[in-house]
Design a protein around this motif. Sequence first.
Motif, PDB file in Angstrom:
ATOM      1  N   VAL A 159       0.810  -1.228   0.000  1.00 20.22           N
ATOM      2  CA  VAL A 159       0.000   0.000   0.000  1.00 20.22           C
ATOM      3  C   VAL A 159       0.843   1.278   0.000  1.00 20.22           C
ATOM      4  O   VAL A 159       0.442   2.295  -0.557  1.00 20.22           O
ATOM      5  N   PHE A 160       2.023   1.223   0.575  1.00 17.74           N
ATOM      6  CA  PHE A 160       2.861   2.431   0.607  1.00 17.74           C
ATOM      7  C   PHE A 160       3.869   2.502  -0.545  1.00 17.74           C
ATOM      8  O   PHE A 160       4.600   3.482  -0.648  1.00 17.74           O
ATOM      9  N   ASP A 161       3.884   1.470  -1.399  1.00 14.84           N
ATOM     10  CA  ASP A 161       4.832   1.509  -2.527  1.00 14.84           C
ATOM     11  C   ASP A 161       4.495   2.690  -3.432  1.00 14.84           C
ATOM     12  O   ASP A 161       3.325   2.937  -3.761  1.00 14.84           O
ATOM     13  N   ASN A 162       5.533   3.385  -3.864  1.00 12.20           N
ATOM     14  CA  ASN A 162       5.381   4.513  -4.793  1.00 12.20           C
ATOM     15  C   ASN A 162       4.555   5.671  -4.235  1.00 12.20           C
ATOM     16  O   ASN A 162       4.075   6.513  -4.989  1.00 12.20           O
ATOM     17  N   VAL A 163       4.365   5.692  -2.934  1.00 12.89           N
ATOM     18  CA  VAL A 163       3.653   6.822  -2.317  1.00 12.89           C
ATOM     19  C   VAL A 163       4.704   7.833  -1.894  1.00 12.89           C
ATOM     20  O   VAL A 163       5.710   7.483  -1.276  1.00 12.89           O
ATOM     21  N   TYR A 164       4.496   9.074  -2.263  1.00 17.28           N
ATOM     22  CA  TYR A 164       5.513  10.094  -2.047  1.00 17.28           C
ATOM     23  C   TYR A 164       5.774  10.329  -0.567  1.00 17.28           C
ATOM     24  O   TYR A 164       6.903  10.390  -0.114  1.00 17.28           O
ATOM     25  N   ALA A 165       4.707  10.464   0.220  1.00 21.60           N
ATOM     26  CA  ALA A 165       4.885  10.765   1.652  1.00 21.60           C
ATOM     27  C   ALA A 165       3.982   9.861   2.473  1.00 21.60           C
ATOM     28  O   ALA A 165       2.904  10.265   2.891  1.00 21.60           O
TER      29      ALA A 165
END
Length: 324
Positions: A317-323
């Motif tokens: 879920v946090f992959d490729n999330v900027y912040a």
Amino acid sequence: MAKLKLDTPTKLDIYYWMRLTRTFDDRMLAYWKQGKGVGGIFSQRGHEATSVGMAYALAPDDVIAPMHRDLGCYLVRGLTPRRIFANLLGRATGVTAGKDANLHGMGDLSLGLIGFISHLPHSLPPALGAAMSFRYRQEPGVAMTFTGDGGSSAGLFHETMNMASVYAAPLVIVVENNLYAYSTPLEQQMKVFDIAKRAQNYGMPGVIVDGNDVLAVYEVAREAVERARSGGGPTLIETKTMRMLGHAIHDGAEYVPRELLATWVKRDPITLFETELLAEGIADQVELDEIGQRCVVEVEDAISFAEASPWPEPETVFDNVYAP
Ligand SMILES: Cc1ncc(C[n+]2csc(CCOP(=O)(O)OP(=O)(O)O)c2C)c(N)n1
Ligand SMILES: [Mg+2]
């Protein structure tokens, strides 16, 4: 304006992208009506000439920031029907790997594609940023971005045009004027219906083009891209077109006068181009049908691929999330 002289393979290639866009759209609508869809969908019907003609004018190293009726842009830039349908079904193999079951966020910077930002017209500033970065780095790239008639009423539209013009940014801003913003007709949100006229106030060329005539779209796009690439600064292009179905799948568009739609049905972008291709002897009906059949096969394959694809794993879920 004299029509561009394009060779037969190029014209048929443009036709193929338009047919692929329409086929994908028709199949997507049918799929959702069967209750099998996941996210929201926006029909592209009527916008095929604009999205394909515009994207076709760009070079591989250019950048494009499309909006929600620009499936043709995504396809021409190289997002495969498989990745797009998987995205719509929220699968791990989709462009956003299940983060958004929609056209939102469907970007891939390796293809020079900035994902669509849902807030309108918020795709404009990142496109301007990309254009400015080409300038700072002294690279020959051009950025192209899109908004609708509704989005053009927001302040950000004006701010982007002003800054782009002041800095002579290599930017092409396209307004897809399809006469409606959700259920609001043009005359309820502006007094001057030619949005391209606003360009003059910012000191840039403003061009109006028939958004249902793909070769006309391609021609004005090429001119604007060339101007931008050669240091001539931004251009505003208004494509006059019509949203042929409701805003999204849930909207029956009962508020659109039937007579208005009937006039635009006669100006269907794909039928117009087919008529031209047949009249010029570029292709016969059998060849056009073969291209159509190729598109059907590709879209059916995309659906099977998407259906067979896994759901994303929770830990991604946090992959490729900027912040995060
Ligand atoms: C800032 C903002 N307000 C509202 C919305 C909800 N919304 C999504 S599309 C849309 C209509 C846009 O109309 P237009 O710009 O003409 O584009 P079209 O859908 O006609 O292609 C609205 C109001 C949004 N995405 N962003
Ligand atoms: Mg609109």
